[in-house]
Design an enzyme around this catalytic site. Structure first.
Site, PDB file in Angstrom:
ATOM      1  N   GLY A   1      -7.538  -5.026   5.921  1.00 23.72           N
ATOM      2  CA  GLY A   1      -7.037  -3.555   5.490  1.00 23.72           C
ATOM      3  C   GLY A   1      -5.652  -3.437   4.666  1.00 23.72           C
TER       4      GLY A   1
ATOM      5  N   HIS B   1      -4.945  -3.898  -1.431  1.00 22.80           N
ATOM      6  CA  HIS B   1      -4.194  -3.748  -2.704  1.00 22.80           C
ATOM      7  C   HIS B   1      -5.170  -4.609  -3.917  1.00 22.80           C
ATOM      8  CE1 HIS B   1      -3.158  -7.639  -1.883  1.00 22.80           C
ATOM      9  NE2 HIS B   1      -2.649  -7.227  -0.572  1.00 22.80           N
TER      10      HIS B   1
ATOM     11  N   GLY C   1      -4.962  -7.354  -5.004  1.00 23.45           N
ATOM     12  CA  GLY C   1      -5.270  -8.831  -4.376  1.00 23.45           C
ATOM     13  C   GLY C   1      -6.711  -8.684  -3.734  1.00 23.45           C
ATOM     14  N   HIS C   2      -6.737  -7.833  -2.833  1.00 30.66           N
ATOM     15  CA  HIS C   2      -7.994  -7.812  -2.232  1.00 30.66           C
ATOM     16  C   HIS C   2      -9.166  -7.190  -3.336  1.00 30.66           C
ATOM     17  CE1 HIS C   2      -5.301  -6.617   1.223  1.00 30.66           C
ATOM     18  NE2 HIS C   2      -5.735  -7.430   1.976  1.00 30.66           N
TER      19      HIS C   2
ATOM     20  N   GLN D   1      -5.042 -13.228  15.958  1.00 29.99           N
ATOM     21  CA  GLN D   1      -4.350 -14.058  15.118  1.00 29.99           C
ATOM     22  C   GLN D   1      -2.808 -13.817  14.789  1.00 29.99           C
ATOM     23  OE1 GLN D   1      -7.067 -13.015  11.895  1.00 29.99           O
ATOM     24  NE2 GLN D   1      -5.254 -13.045  10.558  1.00 29.99           N
TER      25      GLN D   1
ATOM     26  N   GLN E   1      -4.862 -21.192   5.008  1.00 28.64           N
ATOM     27  CA  GLN E   1      -6.155 -20.506   5.487  1.00 28.64           C
ATOM     28  C   GLN E   1      -7.328 -20.904   4.804  1.00 28.64           C
ATOM     29  OE1 GLN E   1      -6.530 -16.264   7.095  1.00 28.64           O
ATOM     30  NE2 GLN E   1      -7.375 -16.092   4.994  1.00 28.64           N
TER      31      GLN E   1
ATOM     32  N   SER F   1       0.014  -6.838   1.964  1.00 27.99           N
ATOM     33  CA  SER F   1      -0.120  -5.543   2.648  1.00 27.99           C
ATOM     34  C   SER F   1       1.220  -5.270   3.464  1.00 27.99           C
ATOM     35  CB  SER F   1      -1.127  -5.656   3.729  1.00 27.99           C
ATOM     36  OG  SER F   1      -2.459  -5.753   3.347  1.00 27.99           O
ATOM     37  N   ARG F   2       1.910  -6.468   3.510  1.00 25.98           N
ATOM     38  CA  ARG F   2       3.078  -6.440   4.382  1.00 25.98           C
ATOM     39  C   ARG F   2       4.265  -5.898   3.330  1.00 25.98           C
ATOM     40  NH1 ARG F   2       1.079 -10.841   7.033  1.00 25.98           N
ATOM     41  NH2 ARG F   2       1.476 -10.373   9.351  1.00 25.98           N
TER      42      ARG F   2
HETATM   43  P1  AMP Z   1      -5.454 -10.022   4.587  1.00 22.79           P
HETATM   44  O1  AMP Z   1      -5.973  -8.635   4.570  1.00 22.79           O
HETATM   45  O2  AMP Z   1      -3.862 -10.055   4.544  1.00 22.79           O
HETATM   46  O3  AMP Z   1      -6.045 -10.581   5.685  1.00 22.79           O
HETATM   47  O4  AMP Z   1      -6.127 -10.737   3.372  1.00 22.79           O
HETATM   48  C1  AMP Z   1      -7.442 -10.726   3.118  1.00 22.79           C
HETATM   49  C2  AMP Z   1      -7.697 -11.518   2.086  1.00 22.79           C
HETATM   50  O5  AMP Z   1      -7.048 -11.416   0.756  1.00 22.79           O
HETATM   51  C3  AMP Z   1      -7.408 -13.089   2.131  1.00 22.79           C
HETATM   52  O6  AMP Z   1      -8.351 -13.962   1.888  1.00 22.79           O
HETATM   53  C4  AMP Z   1      -6.223 -13.261   1.224  1.00 22.79           C
HETATM   54  O7  AMP Z   1      -5.588 -14.612   0.991  1.00 22.79           O
HETATM   55  C5  AMP Z   1      -6.493 -12.234   0.126  1.00 22.79           C
HETATM   56  N1  AMP Z   1      -5.261 -11.758  -0.565  1.00 22.79           N
HETATM   57  C6  AMP Z   1      -4.257 -11.011   0.194  1.00 22.79           C
HETATM   58  N2  AMP Z   1      -3.424 -11.117  -1.148  1.00 22.79           N
HETATM   59  C7  AMP Z   1      -3.658 -11.354  -2.081  1.00 22.79           C
HETATM   60  C8  AMP Z   1      -3.249 -11.531  -3.344  1.00 22.79           C
HETATM   61  N3  AMP Z   1      -2.160 -11.035  -3.634  1.00 22.79           N
HETATM   62  N4  AMP Z   1      -3.856 -12.400  -4.324  1.00 22.79           N
HETATM   63  C9  AMP Z   1      -5.355 -12.639  -3.839  1.00 22.79           C
HETATM   64  N5  AMP Z   1      -5.704 -12.532  -2.772  1.00 22.79           N
HETATM   65  C10 AMP Z   1      -5.120 -12.025  -1.682  1.00 22.79           C
END
Ligand code: AMP
Length: 283
Positions: free
Chosen positions: A31, A34, A36-37, A61, A155, A188-189
């Protein structure tokens, strides 16, 4: 868009989808979504008939209680973003549903050498938690394809191993990292950083580029490339470096000549104003 909080309702919906021979793409997230997601969501929408986005801040995790407590959560704006992206399904279960024993550490998973270095070394138990929660999601959703960001490259390597070793019949798709105009990888951070701190955070990308450029010119100069990059980063007093390493992108083993590997990555982790950020570049 459908929003499910229980496994049984989600499975009932997906059984119907599968009976119509439709393909299913899964995008696991924690969640605070942004761009990226959304890149993952868009690619899944292009390649599958139904896209399921999971939103779950998986306690298993996190090795740091403070990081878990401060992890941004905003299901309402997440749902709005997914709705306007045309995502089909959100699955946002509670901890009670994901860990019926009441203990998120009651099952542990050791995924071998790839989990012993970098993120695995600095975040003990992190990949065990990732492996367990993804195994649960893979069983529940049974997708044809699953989408992960290159941003979390280790990952990707760990999940490739999980899929291979546990015979999951699904394809992992790696999506390139989405960055802001300064090069800072979206995360997200980042929402916990001030504008000024984000400018500092973008130096991590520049650091990675110094290593990359040096190694493209001198493929065995790992030590020199890292030293050059570190002398650049040392000028940034607000950056607390955890690691800067050049690794084989498939197994995260060490590299002495970048030409001896199919794919090599330079990876970094650092704290900026108490927020832990990671990034990487493929060479
Ligand atoms: P998270 O919510 O941080 O666990 O991320 C969920 C998924 O989104 C993971 O596969 C991340 O690698 C991917 N993700 C997070 N940030 C980015 C980004 N800036 N560009 C591409 N994928 C991202």
């Amino acid at each position: 868009m459908h929003i499910f909080e229980t496994i049984s309702l989600l499975k009932k919906f997906l059984a119907e989808v599968r009976s119509q021979q439709k393909s299913i793409g899964l995008v696991p997230t924690m969640g605070a979504l942004h761009e990226g997601h959304l890149a993952l969501i868009r690619q899944s929408l292009e390649e599958n008939e139904i896209t399921v986005c999971t939103i779950y801040v998986n306690p298993a995790q996190f090795n740091n209680a403070d990081d878990l407590a401060k992890y941004p959560r905003n299901i309402k704006s997440d749902a709005e973003m997914l709705q306007s992206a045309n995502c089909d399904v959100i699955f946002c279960p509670s901890n009670e549903i994901m860990y019926p024993d009441g203990n998120d550490k009651s099952i542990k998973m050791d995924l071998g050498d790839v989990t012993q270095v970098l993120e695995g070394k600095y975040r003990p138990g992190h990949f065990s938690g990732v492996g367990v929660v993804l195994t649960k999601f893979f069983h529940i959703v049974d997708p044809h394809r699953v989408y992960f960001g290159q941003k979390d490259l280790q990952q990707v390597a760990v999940v490739q191993k999980l899929i291979r070793e546990l015979f999951f019949k699904l394809q992992l798709i790696r999506v390139p990292t989405v960055r802001d105009q300064r090069g800072l990888a979206l995360s997200s951070r980042n929402s916990r950083l001030s504008e000024e701190e984000r400018v500092t955070a973008a130096k991590l990308f520049q650091t990675l580029n110094i290593v990359k450029q040096t190694l493209l010119e001198q493929p065995t100069a790992i030590k020199e490339a890292k030293e050059e990059a570190l002398s650049f980063l040392r000028k940034e007093k607000k950056v607390e470096l955890e690691y800067l390493e050049v690794v084989d992108a498939n197994n995260f083993g060490t590299v002495s000549d970048i030409h001896n590997h199919q794919e090599v990555a330079v990876c970094i982790a650092a704290y900026i104003a108490g927020v832990r950020l990671i990034d990487n570049l493929l060479l």
